[in-house]
Design a protein around this motif. Structure first.
Motif: not given
Length: 332
Positions: A163-168, A172-174, A205-211, A315-320
């Motif tokens: 679960a902690h792999f979805y912690d932004p 710092g992302g997914g 797709l799976t509605n996590r806190a990260v991509e 990449a993170n800044r671009s996506a945001a």
């Protein structure tokens, strides 16, 4: 004999590195610390090594020469910096840090202490990477037009990632900053230069806190493009590499783990020719041990690690922001 300690069991690869440390003929595992004491105590007991609740106590041990850092990524600057100041060599999971500025802070401590730092970037040393670099260096594909690298698994849909792999905050992302690190540093290597900008888009797709689904486009000043793809939501997607140039093309893993090239240098370009793939070079962990023993520095590993963080930060800044981000806008 190098005496090593585990610093956290947060990462999914931590126990694999612990096994490498126990199985390598020139290393032994003697101690552990974890930011989650119950987890660390349990894993240390299973490994038969001492556990320390306080990081300073472990780093103060004279019988610890180096550490394997598997903490949450956002703790890397604090933990790696402390280890370097204590004179301990450091082997760490990618990425080195979440920002370029933090990477340089870490390197400052490493250089001051004169310890050996190495990142786990294993696909740099795989046989297909060596073979592809030989083709590129020979100029057989002509001027590069497109480099495409993809790595994905079904961890989010099959629910086997922790679960902690979805912690932004911790990660710092997914998918891109975790699994996508590998196709990202390979794309950077194959491009042969640092791109001038990154444009990224993320899917959830799976509605996590990260991509769990990501694409990043790297643009070079001469018009060459890199496309990096990563995901946690595809269960049958093969690891794949495509490189296309003005004279020829190269493919690996589409879908089998075989390397094919088509260019005038191979059968006059009339057909796809399979190229041999050499054996892998020693693992990053094995190379780290050798660098410590020989007093050498893994310069390429560190340089690509720094570029990797800059690309991920962009990449993170671009996506945001939903726009292209220039690499020269990333603070170093």
């Amino acid at each position: 004999m190098l005496r090593l300690a585990m610093l956290s069991f947060w990462h999914v690869h931590a126990l694999g590195y612990a096994r490498q440390a126990q199985e390598h003929p020139d290393t032994t595992l003697v101690a552990a610390w974890d930011e989650v004491p119950d987890r660390g105590r349990s894993e240390a007991e299973r490994l038969g090594i001492a556990f320390h609740e306080r990081l300073d106590d472990l780093l103060g041990r004279d019988d610890v020469d180096g550490v394997i850092v598997d903490t949450p990524t956002n703790l890397h600057p604090e933990v790696i910096g402390a280890a370097a100041r204590a004179g301990k060599h450091v082997f760490t999971e990618k990425v080195l840090a979440l920002t370029s500025r933090e990477c340089h802070e870490i390197l400052t401590e490493v250089e001051k202490s004169g310890v050996t730092l190495m990142l786990s970037l294993p696909r740099l040393y795989h046989g297909y990477t060596q073979a592809i670099c030989e083709v590129l260096d020979s100029g057989q594909l002509g001027e590069l037009a497109l480099v495409r690298t993809r790595l994905s698994h079904g961890g989010a849909v099959q629910d086997w990632l922790p679960a902690h792999f979805y912690d932004p905050e911790q990660c710092g992302g997914g998918a891109l900053i975790d699994l996508g690190c590998h196709p990202m540093y390979l794309a950077r290597l194959f491009l042969g230069r640092m791109p001038e900008s990154v444009t990224a888009t993320y899917g959830y797709l799976t509605n996590r806190a990260v991509e769990d689904n990501a694409v990043a486009v790297l643009r070079c000043p001469n018009g060459t493009l890199g496309v990096v793809e990563a995901g946690f939501a595809t269960t049958r997607s093969p690891f794949s590499i495509e490189i296309h140039g003005t004279l020829g093309s190269l493919c690996y893993g589409t879908p089998d783990a075989k390397l094919f090239v088509r260019s005038p240098a191979h059968d006059d370009g009339n057909s796809w020719v399979e190229l041999p793939v050499p054996q892998n070079r020693p693992s990053p962990f094995d190379q780290w041990v050798t660098h410590i023993q020989e007093g050498t520095t893994p310069s390429q590993n560190i340089e690509l690690g720094l570029d990797l963080t800059r690309l991920m930060e962009a990449a993170n800044r671009s996506a945001a922001t939903e726009r292209a981000v220039r690499i020269d806008s990333i603070e170093t």
